[in-house]
Design a protein around this motif. Structure first.
Motif, PDB file in Angstrom:
ATOM      1  N   UNK A 141       0.052 -83.728 -11.093  1.00 12.09           N
ATOM      2  CA  UNK A 141       0.748 -82.491 -11.439  1.00 12.09           C
ATOM      3  C   UNK A 141       1.386 -82.595 -12.820  1.00 12.09           C
ATOM      4  N   UNK A 142       2.068 -83.699 -13.089  1.00 15.62           N
ATOM      5  CA  UNK A 142       2.719 -83.864 -14.388  1.00 15.62           C
ATOM      6  C   UNK A 142       1.677 -83.899 -15.508  1.00 15.62           C
ATOM      7  N   UNK A 143       0.583 -84.602 -15.276  1.00 16.60           N
ATOM      8  CA  UNK A 143      -0.469 -84.666 -16.293  1.00 16.60           C
ATOM      9  C   UNK A 143      -1.092 -83.302 -16.535  1.00 16.60           C
ATOM     10  N   UNK A 144      -1.272 -82.522 -15.474  1.00 20.56           N
ATOM     11  CA  UNK A 144      -1.826 -81.177 -15.624  1.00 20.56           C
ATOM     12  C   UNK A 144      -0.906 -80.305 -16.477  1.00 20.56           C
ATOM     13  N   UNK A 145       0.384 -80.404 -16.250  1.00 21.42           N
ATOM     14  CA  UNK A 145       1.333 -79.624 -17.043  1.00 21.42           C
ATOM     15  C   UNK A 145       1.264 -80.027 -18.512  1.00 21.42           C
ATOM     16  N   UNK A 146       1.171 -81.314 -18.751  1.00 18.73           N
ATOM     17  CA  UNK A 146       1.165 -81.797 -20.132  1.00 18.73           C
ATOM     18  C   UNK A 146      -0.154 -81.500 -20.846  1.00 18.73           C
ATOM     19  N   UNK A 147      -1.268 -81.637 -20.132  1.00 16.52           N
ATOM     20  CA  UNK A 147      -2.572 -81.561 -20.784  1.00 16.52           C
ATOM     21  C   UNK A 147      -3.206 -80.180 -20.749  1.00 16.52           C
ATOM     22  N   UNK A 148      -2.862 -79.361 -19.719  1.00 14.29           N
ATOM     23  CA  UNK A 148      -3.589 -78.105 -19.546  1.00 14.29           C
ATOM     24  C   UNK A 148      -2.702 -76.863 -19.446  1.00 14.29           C
TER      25      UNK A 148
END
Length: 309
Positions: A141-148
């Motif tokens: 979830x955190x990576x999705x927020x940061x990357x997408x």
């Protein structure tokens, strides 16, 4: 599986004890099944939506495996300060909406998600390695927020509740994963097996009458406390070095929490020099916001202001 009720079990009758002794052969199997059920709860309909609290919302599906996703609500606020909220065991993201409301009112972007096998997220029937699996939900979830989702430069805090406190802390052991702050409500505790026993005592796990008396109950509890940690396969508690030596941590525990008592939370927090602890007066497990809404929100917002800037 309902949320924990902090209550004391009645002493079993002689008849119940006799039935319990007869049920001893099935007690270990039932204890193992309870461990599985704790991490793979029965589905239930979500009762609320962000719009019920006046929150703007975009629904996201964050993939965690082929054709599997984490169901997520994104409530935009500040593009530079984001709080990701977890949920407690056997519940779902709608249980964190009141917390999302006071955070969004303070200007934060708020993201709520269902862990795998919870709420509207996809099932993951795997019985082992669950510590890393639930932790990878947090990282996904955190990576999705940061990357997408346009939050690549944002400072991000994770806000866990009991069960998700453990998964968020364990996520920090994953290589390459970073958070700017971590808030934990009603957990995590220093040791896992006693917490599973307390969930059983609080009737948060279903136990048929024939197994509620001794000696079968003790066998169920011992099996649950052995199988549960084995399913997680996580060396708890996490180390006090590396990322754990620098990330701001806030641990909140209810004064009357019989599930994850303040003493267990404090024993864990003592490992981390930068950790802050706060005991919520008069509160039971996960009921800090309900017990004192203004005082509770003040503690969280003060910490986040200092941690995220």
């Amino acid at each position: 599986m309902p949320e924990p009720r902090q209550t004391s079990a009645r002493p079993p009758s002689l008849g119940a004890r006799a039935l319990s002794a007869a049920a001893l052969p099935i007690a270990p199997l039932f204890g193992a099944s309870l461990a599985y059920l704790a991490f793979h709860p029965r589905r239930r309909e979500q009762r609320e939506h962000p719009r019920d609290h006046g929150l703007p919302c975009t629904e996201l599906k964050v993939p965690f495996a082929a054709r599997k996703h984490l169901d997520t609500w994104l409530c935009p606020g500040s593009p530079e300060k984001v709080v990701v909220l977890g949920h407690s065991m056997a519940t779902a993201k709608d249980h964190s909406l009141r917390h999302a409301k006071f955070l969004h009112d303070a200007g934060y972007t708020v993201c709520l998600f269902d862990h795998r096998s919870h709420g509207a997220s996809s099932d993951d029937r795997a019985p082992f390695g669950l510590g890393d699996r639930f932790a990878s939900d947090v990282t996904a979830v955190v990576s999705h927020l940061r990357d997408r989702s346009g939050y690549g430069t944002a400072r991000i805090a994770f806000y866990g509740f009991s069960f998700s406190c453990f998964s968020s802390m364990w996520a920090l052991t994953h290589d390459g994963f970073e958070l700017d702050a971590l808030v934990c409500d009603s957990g995590p505790g220093h040791d896992v097996p006693p917490l599973l026993r307390k969930f059983l005592e609080a009737e948060a796990l279903p136990l048929p009458a024939v197994l509620k008396g001794e000696p079968a109950r003790s066998v169920v509890a011992r099996t649950l406390c052995a199988v549960g940690p084995a399913m997680l396969r996580a060396q708890w508690p996490p180390p006090a070095t590396g990322k754990f030596a620098k990330i701001p941590l806030l641990f909140m525990s209810g004064e009357h929490d019989a599930i994850v008592p303040p003493s267990s939370v404090d024993a864990l927090a003592e490992r981390y020099a930068q950790a802050e602890t706060h005991v919520l007066p008069g509160a039971e497990h996960l009921l800090g916001l309900e017990t004192d809404p203004e005082g509770y929100a003040s503690v969280v917002l003060d910490f986040l202001e200092r941690a995220l800037g």
